[in-house]
Design a protein around this motif. Sequence first.
Motif, PDB file in Angstrom:
ATOM      1  N   VAL A 151       0.838  -1.195   0.000  1.00  0.00           N
ATOM      2  CA  VAL A 151       0.000   0.000   0.000  1.00  0.00           C
ATOM      3  C   VAL A 151       0.873   1.244   0.000  1.00  0.00           C
ATOM      4  O   VAL A 151       1.931   1.291   0.632  1.00  0.00           O
ATOM      5  N   GLY A 152       0.428   2.266  -0.734  1.00  0.00           N
ATOM      6  CA  GLY A 152       1.080   3.569  -0.706  1.00  0.00           C
ATOM      7  C   GLY A 152       0.030   4.649  -0.573  1.00  0.00           C
ATOM      8  O   GLY A 152      -1.137   4.440  -0.891  1.00  0.00           O
ATOM      9  N   THR A 153       0.433   5.818  -0.093  1.00  0.00           N
ATOM     10  CA  THR A 153      -0.545   6.899   0.052  1.00  0.00           C
ATOM     11  C   THR A 153      -0.966   7.460  -1.296  1.00  0.00           C
ATOM     12  O   THR A 153      -2.065   7.979  -1.444  1.00  0.00           O
ATOM     13  N   GLY A 154      -0.095   7.366  -2.317  1.00  0.00           N
ATOM     14  CA  GLY A 154      -0.475   7.712  -3.682  1.00  0.00           C
ATOM     15  C   GLY A 154      -0.505   9.197  -3.967  1.00  0.00           C
ATOM     16  O   GLY A 154      -0.222  10.039  -3.120  1.00  0.00           O
ATOM     17  N   GLY A 155      -0.854   9.515  -5.226  1.00  0.00           N
ATOM     18  CA  GLY A 155      -0.899  10.894  -5.692  1.00  0.00           C
ATOM     19  C   GLY A 155      -0.207  11.026  -7.021  1.00  0.00           C
ATOM     20  O   GLY A 155       0.674  10.229  -7.353  1.00  0.00           O
ATOM     21  N   CYS A 156      -0.615  12.009  -7.815  1.00  0.00           N
ATOM     22  CA  CYS A 156      -0.041  12.212  -9.141  1.00  0.00           C
ATOM     23  C   CYS A 156       0.553  13.610  -9.249  1.00  0.00           C
ATOM     24  O   CYS A 156      -0.014  14.583  -8.744  1.00  0.00           O
ATOM     25  N   LEU A 157       1.694  13.697  -9.912  1.00  0.00           N
ATOM     26  CA  LEU A 157       2.419  14.947 -10.091  1.00  0.00           C
ATOM     27  C   LEU A 157       2.694  15.166 -11.574  1.00  0.00           C
ATOM     28  O   LEU A 157       2.570  14.233 -12.383  1.00  0.00           O
ATOM     29  N   PRO A 158       3.112  16.364 -11.954  1.00  0.00           N
ATOM     30  CA  PRO A 158       3.510  16.593 -13.343  1.00  0.00           C
ATOM     31  C   PRO A 158       4.709  15.731 -13.713  1.00  0.00           C
ATOM     32  O   PRO A 158       5.676  15.631 -12.946  1.00  0.00           O
ATOM     33  N   ASP A 159       4.648  15.082 -14.867  1.00  0.00           N
ATOM     34  CA  ASP A 159       5.754  14.252 -15.330  1.00  0.00           C
ATOM     35  C   ASP A 159       6.913  15.117 -15.829  1.00  0.00           C
ATOM     36  O   ASP A 159       6.740  16.294 -16.151  1.00  0.00           O
ATOM     37  N   GLY A 160       8.090  14.507 -15.878  1.00  0.00           N
ATOM     38  CA  GLY A 160       9.184  15.097 -16.623  1.00  0.00           C
ATOM     39  C   GLY A 160      10.290  15.737 -15.826  1.00  0.00           C
ATOM     40  O   GLY A 160      11.391  15.918 -16.351  1.00  0.00           O
TER      41      GLY A 160
END
Length: 335
Positions: A151-160
């Motif tokens: 399990v991870g807390t997760g989340g998305c960020l800008p790539d690159g």
Amino acid sequence: MITVLETGVLNSVQDAGRFGYRHLGVSTSGVMDPVALRCGNALLGNVADAACIEVQTFPFKVRFDKDVSLVVTGGQGVLTLGGRKILPWTVVTARMGDVLTLERPVIGARMYLCVCGGIDVPVVLGSRSTQLRGGFGGYLGRPLEVDDEIVGTGGCLPDGFGAIPPSEGLVGACAEEKEKTVTLRAIPATDYALFTEEAQARFWSASWQITAQSNRLGYRLKGGALMLKHPIELRSYGVIPGLIQVPPAGEPIVQMADANTAGGYPRIATVIEADLWRLAQARIGSFVRLQRCDHAAGLEAMEDVEKYLKSIRENSALYRKSFIRRDAGQTGKKS
């Protein structure tokens, strides 16, 4: 969030380590390459010691069961995510169902899979790191196995956004390393004067080969015996990662992340903290040369590491903020 599809022995969940319990016989553990961990967390905006997956046997393959941003740091090799090649030391986003594959690195020995928010396993004695010998911490106190679900807390960020690896981003005494030879700065230790002048000279001049008996406890070096002036028995003393002990056979052992908390072999030197990550990324069979330095030089070298990591964290934060402002501007235009 993450399902293990393929793994080798001793791949495990680790963080910066377990501190404050050595007096109870509990070793620090944690990642072998702390610079790789801190850099990955800086790129993702995580706390500096957020837990990751340390991969030291390959190939390693996981599936993501939700969208999440990730970074793979440490050694450099072929990485594929969802069937496409991705860059190490760079933020990318895995989509639900994507499979990440880490092949054996062509540079370095270990890779670190860091995810946005960190790996979420129970905190045991102040740390999420796996204590492999004690069988606690991390994921059920053991190395990862196929079908484990993490399990991870997760989340998305800008790539690159990415970072220059420390082998290129840090300058100093180790900047001119020859291929397959790692230069480590070390400070003479308590028992240095007990060794013969010949042994002292050999210690600094020899090319020491890392043997197959090396692991997370310690790296055994081969390159000739270091002799004492006189046989001696020492009382047990505290042991820390980086300490170089010389057992009766005469060939040195460098203590690493899972080092024992106490020992009694003569201490000839200690690898400075700023260079331990270099040793962690040195492969079995490669060579080590030791360069004498003092405490002041060791502290200065660590300041260089901290500046490098601070730069990554600050630039990463600016990169994320620029995307937030851009997205807010686009939303305003649409409205």
